[in-house]
Design an enzyme around this catalytic site. Structure first.
Site, mmCIF file in Angstrom:
data_model
loop_
_atom_site.group_PDB
_atom_site.id
_atom_site.type_symbol
_atom_site.label_atom_id
_atom_site.label_comp_id
_atom_site.label_asym_id
_atom_site.label_seq_id
_atom_site.Cartn_x
_atom_site.Cartn_y
_atom_site.Cartn_z
ATOM 1 N N CYS A 1 1.292 -9.618 14.106
ATOM 2 C CA CYS A 1 2.702 -9.896 13.826
ATOM 3 C C CYS A 1 3.585 -9.051 14.752
ATOM 4 C CB CYS A 1 3.024 -9.696 12.358
ATOM 5 S SG CYS A 1 3.610 -8.087 11.929
ATOM 6 N N CYS B 1 3.389 -13.173 3.278
ATOM 7 C CA CYS B 1 4.203 -13.027 4.490
ATOM 8 C C CYS B 1 4.014 -14.256 5.389
ATOM 9 C CB CYS B 1 3.781 -11.766 5.232
ATOM 10 S SG CYS B 1 4.665 -11.587 6.778
ATOM 11 N N GLU C 1 -6.131 -8.909 3.270
ATOM 12 C CA GLU C 1 -5.634 -10.024 4.098
ATOM 13 C C GLU C 1 -6.824 -10.767 4.738
ATOM 14 O OE1 GLU C 1 -2.767 -9.021 7.247
ATOM 15 O OE2 GLU C 1 -3.776 -10.497 8.497
ATOM 16 N N HIS D 1 0.838 -1.204 0.000
ATOM 17 C CA HIS D 1 0.000 0.000 0.000
ATOM 18 C C HIS D 1 0.869 1.248 0.000
ATOM 19 C CE1 HIS D 1 -3.723 -2.079 0.233
ATOM 20 N NE2 HIS D 1 -3.384 -2.719 1.336
ATOM 21 N N HIS E 1 -0.087 -9.967 1.516
ATOM 22 C CA HIS E 1 -1.398 -10.250 2.120
ATOM 23 C C HIS E 1 -1.907 -11.646 1.792
ATOM 24 C CE1 HIS E 1 -1.637 -6.079 2.937
ATOM 25 N NE2 HIS E 1 -1.988 -5.680 1.754
HETATM 26 S S1 SF4 Z 1 5.697 -8.556 8.733
HETATM 27 FE FE1 SF4 Z 1 3.687 -8.040 9.616
HETATM 28 S S2 SF4 Z 1 3.157 -6.043 8.746
HETATM 29 FE FE2 SF4 Z 1 4.789 -6.922 7.499
HETATM 30 S S3 SF4 Z 1 3.736 -7.975 5.827
HETATM 31 FE FE3 SF4 Z 1 4.108 -9.485 7.440
HETATM 32 S S4 SF4 Z 1 2.258 -9.451 8.641
HETATM 33 FE FE4 SF4 Z 1 2.217 -7.609 7.413
#
Ligand code: SF4
Length: 280
Positions: free
Chosen positions: A190, A97, A127, A41, A73
């Site tokens: 996270c 991720c 997500e 984004h 996502h």
């Molecule tokens: S580390 Fe956290 S903020 Fe970054 S993409 Fe992964 S889940 Fe999203």
């Protein structure tokens, strides 16, 4: 004027990984490369990658042949099934991720074991939409603990979007606990998000103005801005240095800067340069 930058401001692990994979794929792929929606984004990063040949499409059926880079996502079940059916015509490069993958594993466990799922998140975020598609959208998605209906539940599973505020998650546990016979909680926020929000809150407490840098569509940047605003009214969420106004800094002695997980460090440097030149 003193300038403080939050230690972990800027690209998170998942975004760095996705951008690196996209750049490497663009370098070596002989086929046209695509992402489903913007890879992160942040409009200027997306534009930079588009200039290198990456095309953003809104639906998988827009890709007839090529390489699809799955963004951090993740991807919905319907799209994944479609791509599997396309076989070798569309090559997949998976940049989902690992924190999002982990959330999906937990969600599947709760679904398989018959829990009524409560999901703290934004129902329109890619997500959330993607993950819920793997459990037929069988979850109550809520944005504030107050939105949880006050009634008795038997077996509830609580889970969160990766970028939510830990305080909200904690309050959701407190709200549900007296209502449930059994409550199973998976903390899927996270680590990056937790650390970043904590740093932003601490920084906002000691400065006169907070600048939160990042895309207006970025969930984690919006949350950072909210966290800072709770501590300091004088908080501004900007997308790039161009949004800064000199008048904001009149009489200001200490400036705090933080940035969302999809903000490149060059953007942070531009803001610092702007502030350093203010005095001249
Ligand atoms: S580390 Fe956290 S903020 Fe970054 S993409 Fe992964 S889940 Fe999203």
């Amino acid at each position: 004027m003193e300038i403080y930058v939050a230690r972990s401001a800027g690209f998170c692990y998942g975004v760095k990984r996705a951008i690196n994979l996209a750049k490497k794929t663009l370098e070596k792929s002989k086929l046209k490369c695509f992402t489903l929606g913007p890879i992160i984004h942040n409009p200027s990063v997306v534009k930079e990658l588009e200039d290198q040949g990456l095309k953003v499409v809104n639906k998988v059926s827009d890709i007839k042949k090529g390489t699809l880079i799955i963004r951090s996502h993740g991807i919905s079940k319907e799209d994944k099934d479609y791509l599997d059916r396309k076989g070798e015509e569309i090559i997949l490069v998976d940049a989902t991720c690992p924190f999002v993958e982990k959330a999906l594993d937990k969600l599947k466990i709760l679904s398989k074991e018959g829990y009524e799922i409560f999901y703290l998140g934004d129902k329109n975020h890619p997500e959330v939409k993607g993950l819920l598609s793997y459990i037929n959208n069988q979850a109550v998605v809520f944005e504030r603990p107050d939105d949880i209906p006050c009634k008795k539940y038997k077996k509830v599973g609580l889970i969160s979007q990766t970028t939510q505020k830990p305080e909200l998650f904690k309050r959701s546990v407190e709200k549900l606990l007296p209502l449930c016979e059994e409550l199973r909680v998976f903390n899927t926020i996270c680590q990056t998000t937790t650390i970043r929000q904590k740093e932003a809150r601490e920084l906002a407490k000691k400065v006169d103005i907070m600048i939160v840098l990042g895309g207006k569509m970025s969930a984690n940047t919006k949350k950072l801005a909210e966290v800072c605003k709770n501590e300091l009214e004088n908080t501004y969420h900007i997308e790039t240095v161009k949004d800064l106004k000199k008048s904001w800094f009149r009489g200001v002695k200490k400036v705090g800067i933080t940035a969302g997980a999809s903000t490149p460090k060059e953007h942070i440097e531009e803001v610092i340069e702007f502030l350093e030149n203010l005095g001249e």
